[in-house]
Design a protein around this motif. Structure first.
Motif, PDB file in Angstrom:
ATOM      1  N   THR A 153       0.968  -1.199   0.134  1.00 41.45           N
ATOM      2  CA  THR A 153      -0.314  -0.342  -0.234  1.00 41.45           C
ATOM      3  C   THR A 153       0.585   1.009   0.401  1.00 41.45           C
ATOM      4  OG1 THR A 153       0.179   0.225   2.205  1.00 41.45           O
ATOM      5  CG2 THR A 153      -2.427  -1.135   1.268  1.00 41.45           C
ATOM      6  N   GLU A 155       0.731   5.403   0.988  1.00 41.98           N
ATOM      7  CA  GLU A 155      -0.176   6.380   2.286  1.00 41.98           C
ATOM      8  C   GLU A 155      -0.084   8.061   2.076  1.00 41.98           C
ATOM      9  OE1 GLU A 155      -1.558   5.447   5.973  1.00 41.98           O
ATOM     10  OE2 GLU A 155      -0.901   2.881   5.705  1.00 41.98           O
ATOM     11  N   HIS A 157      -0.302  11.525   4.477  1.00 34.92           N
ATOM     12  CA  HIS A 157      -1.218  12.572   4.835  1.00 34.92           C
ATOM     13  C   HIS A 157      -0.165  13.709   5.366  1.00 34.92           C
ATOM     14  CE1 HIS A 157      -2.807   8.677   6.086  1.00 34.92           C
ATOM     15  NE2 HIS A 157      -2.207   8.146   6.187  1.00 34.92           N
ATOM     16  N   GLY A 184      -1.269   7.087  10.428  1.00 31.35           N
ATOM     17  CA  GLY A 184      -0.249   6.479   9.838  1.00 31.35           C
ATOM     18  C   GLY A 184      -0.650   4.969   9.913  1.00 31.35           C
ATOM     19  N   THR A 185      -0.395   4.191   9.451  1.00 27.68           N
ATOM     20  CA  THR A 185      -0.485   2.759   9.538  1.00 27.68           C
ATOM     21  C   THR A 185       0.463   1.845  10.415  1.00 27.68           C
ATOM     22  OG1 THR A 185      -1.954   2.443   7.960  1.00 27.68           O
ATOM     23  CG2 THR A 185      -1.496  -0.079   9.126  1.00 27.68           C
TER      24      THR A 185
END
Length: 321
Positions: A153, A155, A157, A184-185
């Protein structure tokens, strides 16, 4: 972000045996590495004296560099496995492309977070029309075994939580700080924060005593737990801290990295994190055979070739020298 060493050294790290439960002050000296065509970075993790801080396994600090008449960062497509990459800028812009089809310009104090899982490839470059200065950090987070084969993945932000007080402005990049949680993961208990200290700041920041921490000065002249840190230097702080004393006589910036000590043993080589030499060899073969890692479209140039594997077997070294 890539480890562009032409002869990367396999490193086995992780485990809790060598993590002190008490606070320490270990000053880590970085080594200079060329990244891409013209960017020089100071590599602070892995280090001869310390290989991980929580799940943080790789830290490069670069700049500030004047790239007004240069191409800036130019890192061709390359693979990653078993980790997350974190792009963090104080000045400049970086254009991210990956094999998922992501195309994103990352700007100062914005989080670019790529989770490689089993396999991904990406490139990073300064845009053609770019700001004069380039200054930032590139970091990797090791994925635990339960998540290292997850789907890849990306991301981005741009709006991150901020904690303020006493001359301190803390942007929470990953994890949680003083009740503020990053979007954030994360896959392990972790903290990444950008700390801006105004001139004259003398304050204390609350910490989790179960985490180990390190502080990296980005600019200015900071004092962390009584130790003065010049830009580009990192202080490993150990565990057992409930707060951290911070001082700055001039406007200064630093990064605070922390997390629960990473329990699993990992093997890190080039741009891969696995659990064995066989994991690494298979990943290299898959990249060179144009399988598994996908294709980065739109980058003007050929992908990076993987270095040759070392002829000797991996030797476990643990978290510290």
């Amino acid at each position: 972000m890539s480890n562009l060493d032409v002869k990367p050294t396999p490193t086995v790290c992780g485990g809790r045996d060598d993590v002190s439960a008490q606070p320490v002050r270990e000053l880590l000296t970085g080594r200079t590495v060329t990244l891409g065509e013209s960017t020089e970075v100071r590599r602070l993790l892995p280090n001869l004296g310390r290989r991980m801080v929580g799940a943080w396994a790789f830290v490069d600090h670069y700049g500030p560099d004047d790239i007004a008449r240069e191409s800036g960062m130019q890192v061709p497509p390359h693979p990653h496995m078993g980790l997350q990459t974190v792009s963090w800028l104080h000045d400049g812009e970086v254009l991210h492309r990956d094999s998922l089809g992501s195309l994103q310009t990352v700007r100062p104090r914005e989080l670019g977070l790529m989770t490689s899982g089993r396999a991904i490839s990406h490139s990073e470059e300064s845009p053609r029309d770019h700001p004069r200065l380039l200054h930032g950090a590139q970091l990797w987070v090791a994925l635990p075994d339960a998540h290292r084969n997850t789907a890849a993945t990306f991301e981005h932000h741009a709006d991150l939580p901020v904690v303020t007080g006493g001359g301190l402005r803390a942007t929470v990049i990953l994890g949680e700080l003083d009740g503020a949680v990053s979007p954030g993961t994360v896959h392990t208990p972790l903290l990444g924060a950008d700390l801006a200290l105004a001139a004259g700041t003398d304050t204390r920041l609350p910490l989790d005593p179960d985490f180990e921490y390190a502080a990296l000065t980005m600019s200015g002249d900071t004092e962390v737990d009584g130790v003065r840190l010049a830009p580009g230097s990192m202080l490993y702080l150990g565990c057992g801290r409930r707060e951290l004393a911070l001082r700055a006589d001039v406007d200064s910036d630093l990064m605070l990295l922390g997390g629960e000590p990473f329990e699993e043993k990992i093997v890190m080589w080039w741009n891969f994190i696995g659990r064995s030499g066989e994991d690494i060899a298979q990943a290299r073969a898959d990249w060179m055979n144009s399988s598994r890692f996908g294709e980065v479209k739109g980058y003007d140039g050929a992908p990076l070739a993987a270095p040759e594997l070392p002829p000797v077997p991996l030797k476990p070294r643990g978290r510290v020298r």
